[in-house]
Design a protein around this motif. Structure first.
Motif, PDB file in Angstrom:
ATOM      1  N   PHE A  74       0.829  -1.201   0.000  1.00 14.09           N
ATOM      2  CA  PHE A  74       0.000   0.000   0.000  1.00 14.09           C
ATOM      3  C   PHE A  74       0.868   1.257   0.000  1.00 14.09           C
ATOM      4  O   PHE A  74       0.622   2.196  -0.753  1.00 14.09           O
ATOM      5  CB  PHE A  74      -0.932  -0.011   1.223  1.00 14.09           C
ATOM      6  CG  PHE A  74      -1.897   1.132   1.274  1.00 14.09           C
ATOM      7  CD1 PHE A  74      -2.973   1.192   0.409  1.00 14.09           C
ATOM      8  CD2 PHE A  74      -1.734   2.152   2.188  1.00 14.09           C
ATOM      9  CE1 PHE A  74      -3.866   2.253   0.456  1.00 14.09           C
ATOM     10  CE2 PHE A  74      -2.615   3.209   2.250  1.00 14.09           C
ATOM     11  CZ  PHE A  74      -3.688   3.259   1.383  1.00 14.09           C
ATOM     12  N   TYR A  75       1.911   1.250   0.829  1.00 14.11           N
ATOM     13  CA  TYR A  75       2.836   2.382   0.913  1.00 14.11           C
ATOM     14  C   TYR A  75       3.540   2.600  -0.427  1.00 14.11           C
ATOM     15  O   TYR A  75       3.614   3.727  -0.921  1.00 14.11           O
ATOM     16  CB  TYR A  75       3.850   2.111   2.033  1.00 14.11           C
ATOM     17  CG  TYR A  75       4.882   3.188   2.235  1.00 14.11           C
ATOM     18  CD1 TYR A  75       4.559   4.378   2.867  1.00 14.11           C
ATOM     19  CD2 TYR A  75       6.194   3.014   1.801  1.00 14.11           C
ATOM     20  CE1 TYR A  75       5.505   5.366   3.071  1.00 14.11           C
ATOM     21  CE2 TYR A  75       7.147   3.996   2.000  1.00 14.11           C
ATOM     22  CZ  TYR A  75       6.798   5.165   2.635  1.00 14.11           C
ATOM     23  OH  TYR A  75       7.735   6.142   2.831  1.00 14.11           O
ATOM     24  N   ASP A  76       4.041   1.536  -1.026  1.00 12.26           N
ATOM     25  CA  ASP A  76       4.719   1.644  -2.325  1.00 12.26           C
ATOM     26  C   ASP A  76       3.773   2.127  -3.419  1.00 12.26           C
ATOM     27  O   ASP A  76       4.153   2.914  -4.287  1.00 12.26           O
ATOM     28  CB  ASP A  76       5.334   0.302  -2.724  1.00 12.26           C
ATOM     29  CG  ASP A  76       6.546  -0.045  -1.884  1.00 12.26           C
ATOM     30  OD1 ASP A  76       7.141   0.878  -1.277  1.00 12.26           O
ATOM     31  OD2 ASP A  76       6.892  -1.245  -1.815  1.00 12.26           O
ATOM     32  N   HIS A  77       2.528   1.677  -3.380  1.00 14.33           N
ATOM     33  CA  HIS A  77       1.534   2.105  -4.367  1.00 14.33           C
ATOM     34  C   HIS A  77       1.291   3.613  -4.281  1.00 14.33           C
ATOM     35  O   HIS A  77       1.199   4.299  -5.310  1.00 14.33           O
ATOM     36  CB  HIS A  77       0.231   1.337  -4.145  1.00 14.33           C
ATOM     37  CG  HIS A  77      -0.903   1.784  -5.004  1.00 14.33           C
ATOM     38  ND1 HIS A  77      -0.942   1.550  -6.359  1.00 14.33           N
ATOM     39  CD2 HIS A  77      -2.031   2.467  -4.717  1.00 14.33           C
ATOM     40  CE1 HIS A  77      -2.051   2.073  -6.863  1.00 14.33           C
ATOM     41  NE2 HIS A  77      -2.725   2.642  -5.875  1.00 14.33           N
ATOM     42  N   LEU A  78       1.209   4.135  -3.066  1.00 21.72           N
ATOM     43  CA  LEU A  78       1.006   5.574  -2.894  1.00 21.72           C
ATOM     44  C   LEU A  78       2.220   6.369  -3.374  1.00 21.72           C
ATOM     45  O   LEU A  78       2.072   7.438  -3.970  1.00 21.72           O
ATOM     46  CB  LEU A  78       0.703   5.905  -1.438  1.00 21.72           C
ATOM     47  CG  LEU A  78      -0.638   5.393  -0.912  1.00 21.72           C
ATOM     48  CD1 LEU A  78      -0.758   5.638   0.575  1.00 21.72           C
ATOM     49  CD2 LEU A  78      -1.794   6.045  -1.649  1.00 21.72           C
ATOM     50  N   LEU A  79       3.415   5.858  -3.116  1.00 27.18           N
ATOM     51  CA  LEU A  79       4.621   6.533  -3.603  1.00 27.18           C
ATOM     52  C   LEU A  79       4.677   6.535  -5.123  1.00 27.18           C
ATOM     53  O   LEU A  79       5.103   7.520  -5.739  1.00 27.18           O
ATOM     54  CB  LEU A  79       5.872   5.876  -3.029  1.00 27.18           C
ATOM     55  CG  LEU A  79       6.109   6.051  -1.530  1.00 27.18           C
ATOM     56  CD1 LEU A  79       7.371   5.321  -1.110  1.00 27.18           C
ATOM     57  CD2 LEU A  79       6.182   7.514  -1.148  1.00 27.18           C
ATOM     58  N   GLU A  80       4.244   5.442  -5.747  1.00 30.18           N
ATOM     59  CA  GLU A  80       4.208   5.370  -7.208  1.00 30.18           C
ATOM     60  C   GLU A  80       3.208   6.362  -7.789  1.00 30.18           C
ATOM     61  O   GLU A  80       3.367   6.824  -8.917  1.00 30.18           O
ATOM     62  CB  GLU A  80       3.852   3.955  -7.662  1.00 30.18           C
ATOM     63  CG  GLU A  80       4.966   2.960  -7.440  1.00 30.18           C
ATOM     64  CD  GLU A  80       4.523   1.530  -7.684  1.00 30.18           C
ATOM     65  OE1 GLU A  80       3.357   1.318  -8.105  1.00 30.18           O
ATOM     66  OE2 GLU A  80       5.342   0.619  -7.457  1.00 30.18           O
ATOM     67  N   GLN A  81       2.163   6.676  -7.039  1.00 27.36           N
ATOM     68  CA  GLN A  81       1.170   7.659  -7.489  1.00 27.36           C
ATOM     69  C   GLN A  81       1.672   9.089  -7.362  1.00 27.36           C
ATOM     70  O   GLN A  81       0.992  10.023  -7.763  1.00 27.36           O
ATOM     71  CB  GLN A  81      -0.125   7.522  -6.687  1.00 27.36           C
ATOM     72  CG  GLN A  81      -0.938   6.315  -7.017  1.00 27.36           C
ATOM     73  CD  GLN A  81      -2.239   6.294  -6.232  1.00 27.36           C
ATOM     74  OE1 GLN A  81      -2.371   6.926  -5.180  1.00 27.36           O
ATOM     75  NE2 GLN A  81      -3.206   5.559  -6.729  1.00 27.36           N
ATOM     76  N   GLY A  82       2.843   9.261  -6.773  1.00 28.32           N
ATOM     77  CA  GLY A  82       3.409  10.591  -6.640  1.00 28.32           C
ATOM     78  C   GLY A  82       3.166  11.248  -5.295  1.00 28.32           C
ATOM     79  O   GLY A  82       3.453  12.439  -5.121  1.00 28.32           O
ATOM     80  N   LYS A  83       2.636  10.501  -4.341  1.00 30.76           N
ATOM     81  CA  LYS A  83       2.422  11.063  -3.002  1.00 30.76           C
ATOM     82  C   LYS A  83       3.768  11.221  -2.301  1.00 30.76           C
ATOM     83  O   LYS A  83       4.710  10.490  -2.564  1.00 30.76           O
ATOM     84  CB  LYS A  83       1.537  10.145  -2.163  1.00 30.76           C
ATOM     85  CG  LYS A  83       0.206   9.806  -2.787  1.00 30.76           C
ATOM     86  CD  LYS A  83      -0.701  10.988  -2.817  1.00 30.76           C
ATOM     87  CE  LYS A  83      -2.065  10.573  -3.369  1.00 30.76           C
ATOM     88  NZ  LYS A  83      -2.885  11.694  -3.665  1.00 30.76           N
ATOM     89  N   THR A  84       3.847  12.176  -1.409  1.00 31.95           N
ATOM     90  CA  THR A  84       5.075  12.341  -0.641  1.00 31.95           C
ATOM     91  C   THR A  84       5.166  11.226   0.401  1.00 31.95           C
ATOM     92  O   THR A  84       4.172  10.564   0.713  1.00 31.95           O
ATOM     93  CB  THR A  84       5.102  13.708   0.071  1.00 31.95           C
ATOM     94  OG1 THR A  84       4.029  13.749   1.022  1.00 31.95           O
ATOM     95  CG2 THR A  84       4.982  14.849  -0.920  1.00 31.95           C
ATOM     96  N   LYS A  85       6.350  11.047   0.954  1.00 29.65           N
ATOM     97  CA  LYS A  85       6.536   9.981   1.937  1.00 29.65           C
ATOM     98  C   LYS A  85       5.679  10.214   3.179  1.00 29.65           C
ATOM     99  O   LYS A  85       5.123   9.273   3.745  1.00 29.65           O
ATOM    100  CB  LYS A  85       8.006   9.874   2.319  1.00 29.65           C
ATOM    101  CG  LYS A  85       8.855   9.284   1.233  1.00 29.65           C
ATOM    102  CD  LYS A  85      10.284   9.120   1.683  1.00 29.65           C
ATOM    103  CE  LYS A  85      11.109   8.510   0.560  1.00 29.65           C
ATOM    104  NZ  LYS A  85      12.511   8.284   0.970  1.00 29.65           N
ATOM    105  N   ARG A  86       5.552  11.457   3.587  1.00 30.84           N
ATOM    106  CA  ARG A  86       4.762  11.763   4.779  1.00 30.84           C
ATOM    107  C   ARG A  86       3.274  11.468   4.547  1.00 30.84           C
ATOM    108  O   ARG A  86       2.607  10.903   5.412  1.00 30.84           O
ATOM    109  CB  ARG A  86       4.947  13.225   5.172  1.00 30.84           C
ATOM    110  CG  ARG A  86       4.166  13.593   6.419  1.00 30.84           C
ATOM    111  CD  ARG A  86       4.452  14.983   6.852  1.00 30.84           C
ATOM    112  NE  ARG A  86       5.827  15.041   7.329  1.00 30.84           N
ATOM    113  CZ  ARG A  86       6.398  16.127   7.794  1.00 30.84           C
ATOM    114  NH1 ARG A  86       5.728  17.244   7.836  1.00 30.84           N
ATOM    115  NH2 ARG A  86       7.638  16.113   8.215  1.00 30.84           N
ATOM    116  N   VAL A  87       2.764  11.835   3.385  1.00 32.15           N
ATOM    117  CA  VAL A  87       1.361  11.571   3.066  1.00 32.15           C
ATOM    118  C   VAL A  87       1.130  10.066   2.966  1.00 32.15           C
ATOM    119  O   VAL A  87       0.138   9.534   3.484  1.00 32.15           O
ATOM    120  CB  VAL A  87       0.962  12.286   1.754  1.00 32.15           C
ATOM    121  CG1 VAL A  87      -0.396  11.825   1.272  1.00 32.15           C
ATOM    122  CG2 VAL A  87       0.965  13.789   1.953  1.00 32.15           C
TER     123      VAL A  87
END
Length: 129
Positions: A89-102
């Motif tokens: 889930f964390y990696d998927h959000l990072l791939e979407q361009g979200k920042t690490k904190r978000v």
């Protein structure tokens, strides 16, 4: 709750003591708001703006325990990730361009929703992967 990878007996007891009786929360949104992980909304007339910040209006101890658990859950260890569901889930959000904190905050919310489901249904955690 100890069936979730990354949550041991001590962390489970801290989470349970902070949440209390799960029947107090009819929905996962109310539990998220209790933990202070919901986003702030500013509204004036027709103007609606989301600040992107969490409200922090709930218990700080629960947020800290979730932070520690997510940190352990998404860390890469020599044997692989501690919690594959959270890491994916964390990696998927990072791939979407979200920042690490978000992404980290959203992963904390995801863990809280998993805990809510386990406590409401009185079952164990089963990874789908």
């Amino acid at each position: 709750m100890t069936s979730i990878p990354g949550i041991g007996e001590v962390i489970a007891l801290i989470i349970l003591s902070e949440i209390g009786d799960i029947s107090r929360f009819p929905s996962k949104k109310q539990l998220t708001a209790f933990a202070g992980l919901d986003t702030l909304v500013f509204q004036s007339g027709k103007y609606l703006a989301r600040s992107g910040k969490i409200s922090k209006r709930g218990t700080p101890y629960l947020r800290k325990v979730l932070y520690m658990t997510v940190t352990a859950g998404i860390s890469n260890q020599s044997t692989g990730t501690s919690n594959k569901v959270l890491r994916d889930f964390y990696d998927h959000l990072l791939e979407q361009g979200k920042t690490k904190r978000v992404a980290f905050t959203a992963t904390s919310c995801k863990l809280l929703r998993i805990i809510f489901g386990i406590l409401k249904s009185n079952t164990t955690f089963i990874s789908q992967s």
